[in-house]
Motif scaffolding. Structure first.
Motif, PDB file in Angstrom:
ATOM      1  N   UNK A  31       0.836  -1.199   0.000  1.00 48.98           N
ATOM      2  CA  UNK A  31       0.000   0.000   0.000  1.00 48.98           C
ATOM      3  C   UNK A  31       0.877   1.258   0.000  1.00 48.98           C
ATOM      4  N   UNK A  32       1.944   1.242   0.802  1.00 46.21           N
ATOM      5  CA  UNK A  32       2.839   2.396   0.853  1.00 46.21           C
ATOM      6  C   UNK A  32       3.574   2.590  -0.475  1.00 46.21           C
ATOM      7  N   UNK A  33       4.048   1.516  -1.066  1.00 55.31           N
ATOM      8  CA  UNK A  33       4.736   1.626  -2.351  1.00 55.31           C
ATOM      9  C   UNK A  33       3.792   2.107  -3.452  1.00 55.31           C
ATOM     10  N   UNK A  34       2.560   1.626  -3.443  1.00 60.28           N
ATOM     11  CA  UNK A  34       1.577   2.079  -4.430  1.00 60.28           C
ATOM     12  C   UNK A  34       1.266   3.562  -4.242  1.00 60.28           C
ATOM     13  N   UNK A  35       1.176   3.998  -3.001  1.00 60.11           N
ATOM     14  CA  UNK A  35       0.939   5.414  -2.718  1.00 60.11           C
ATOM     15  C   UNK A  35       2.112   6.256  -3.199  1.00 60.11           C
ATOM     16  N   UNK A  36       3.318   5.799  -2.911  1.00 58.91           N
ATOM     17  CA  UNK A  36       4.516   6.515  -3.348  1.00 58.91           C
ATOM     18  C   UNK A  36       4.599   6.552  -4.871  1.00 58.91           C
ATOM     19  N   UNK A  37       4.233   5.470  -5.518  1.00 58.97           N
ATOM     20  CA  UNK A  37       4.210   5.422  -6.981  1.00 58.97           C
ATOM     21  C   UNK A  37       3.302   6.524  -7.533  1.00 58.97           C
ATOM     22  N   UNK A  38       2.103   6.652  -6.972  1.00 64.35           N
ATOM     23  CA  UNK A  38       1.160   7.681  -7.427  1.00 64.35           C
ATOM     24  C   UNK A  38       1.686   9.081  -7.155  1.00 64.35           C
ATOM     25  N   UNK A  39       2.316   9.269  -6.002  1.00 69.63           N
ATOM     26  CA  UNK A  39       2.879  10.575  -5.660  1.00 69.63           C
ATOM     27  C   UNK A  39       3.956  10.962  -6.674  1.00 69.63           C
ATOM     28  N   UNK A  40       4.865  10.052  -6.946  1.00 68.61           N
ATOM     29  CA  UNK A  40       5.967  10.359  -7.871  1.00 68.61           C
ATOM     30  C   UNK A  40       5.472  10.483  -9.307  1.00 68.61           C
ATOM     31  N   UNK A  41       4.556   9.631  -9.710  1.00 66.61           N
ATOM     32  CA  UNK A  41       4.015   9.663 -11.062  1.00 66.61           C
ATOM     33  C   UNK A  41       3.344  11.000 -11.355  1.00 66.61           C
ATOM     34  N   UNK A  42       2.702  11.586 -10.350  1.00 65.27           N
ATOM     35  CA  UNK A  42       1.964  12.832 -10.531  1.00 65.27           C
ATOM     36  C   UNK A  42       2.742  14.069 -10.089  1.00 65.27           C
ATOM     37  N   UNK A  43       4.033  13.906  -9.803  1.00 62.33           N
ATOM     38  CA  UNK A  43       4.868  15.051  -9.456  1.00 62.33           C
ATOM     39  C   UNK A  43       4.509  15.707  -8.138  1.00 62.33           C
ATOM     40  N   UNK A  44       4.097  14.909  -7.165  1.00 59.25           N
ATOM     41  CA  UNK A  44       3.655  15.448  -5.879  1.00 59.25           C
ATOM     42  C   UNK A  44       4.671  15.240  -4.762  1.00 59.25           C
ATOM     43  N   UNK A  45       5.936  15.029  -5.122  1.00 55.79           N
ATOM     44  CA  UNK A  45       6.960  14.794  -4.102  1.00 55.79           C
ATOM     45  C   UNK A  45       7.070  15.942  -3.109  1.00 55.79           C
ATOM     46  N   UNK A  46       6.687  17.148  -3.543  1.00 52.05           N
ATOM     47  CA  UNK A  46       6.756  18.304  -2.649  1.00 52.05           C
ATOM     48  C   UNK A  46       5.900  18.114  -1.397  1.00 52.05           C
ATOM     49  N   UNK A  47       4.915  17.248  -1.453  1.00 52.43           N
ATOM     50  CA  UNK A  47       4.081  16.975  -0.276  1.00 52.43           C
ATOM     51  C   UNK A  47       4.879  16.301   0.834  1.00 52.43           C
ATOM     52  N   UNK A  48       5.936  15.607   0.473  1.00 55.17           N
ATOM     53  CA  UNK A  48       6.744  14.880   1.448  1.00 55.17           C
ATOM     54  C   UNK A  48       7.866  15.737   2.043  1.00 55.17           C
ATOM     55  N   UNK A  49       8.240  16.819   1.374  1.00 53.47           N
ATOM     56  CA  UNK A  49       9.377  17.619   1.816  1.00 53.47           C
ATOM     57  C   UNK A  49       9.243  18.138   3.260  1.00 53.47           C
ATOM     58  N   UNK A  50       8.100  18.720   3.643  1.00 52.82           N
ATOM     59  CA  UNK A  50       7.995  19.205   5.034  1.00 52.82           C
ATOM     60  C   UNK A  50       8.132  18.073   6.065  1.00 52.82           C
ATOM     61  N   UNK A  51       7.680  16.885   5.705  1.00 57.89           N
ATOM     62  CA  UNK A  51       7.771  15.744   6.611  1.00 57.89           C
ATOM     63  C   UNK A  51       9.200  15.229   6.708  1.00 57.89           C
ATOM     64  N   UNK A  52       9.951  15.308   5.629  1.00 49.98           N
ATOM     65  CA  UNK A  52      11.350  14.853   5.641  1.00 49.98           C
ATOM     66  C   UNK A  52      12.224  15.755   6.497  1.00 49.98           C
ATOM     67  N   UNK A  53      11.867  17.008   6.587  1.00 42.23           N
ATOM     68  CA  UNK A  53      12.680  17.975   7.329  1.00 42.23           C
ATOM     69  C   UNK A  53      12.520  17.843   8.828  1.00 42.23           C
ATOM     70  N   UNK A  54      11.525  17.124   9.285  1.00 46.28           N
ATOM     71  CA  UNK A  54      11.292  16.969  10.730  1.00 46.28           C
ATOM     72  C   UNK A  54      12.189  15.958  11.336  1.00 46.28           C
TER      73      UNK A  54
END
Length: 70
Positions: A47-70
């Protein structure tokens, strides 16, 4: 989308395979595309890999940036 899933993408590590030990959100898109064509594993990891696939496929990696900085 469940915000808890996004948090897990920036902390959980790939348990096996070519990218074993990598944080899921750092796995390259080409690997996710390959995995998607073969079928994601069952369960939470799939489920996590499928979610990540959709995020990357649609150019939504910026959604993860604030979480990575914590």
């Amino acid at each position: 989308m469940n915000p808890e899933l996004l948090k897990e993408l920036v902390v959980m590590k790939m348990p096996y395979g070519k990218y074993k030990g990598w944080v899921l959100c750092d796995i390259p898109e080409h690997y996710l595309v390959w995995y998607q064509s073969k079928g994601f594993p069952a369960g939470k990891l799939g489920m996590l890999l499928a979610t990540l696939y959709e995020i990357k496929l649609n150019g939504l990696e910026y959604l993860l940036q604030p979480l990575k900085q914590r």
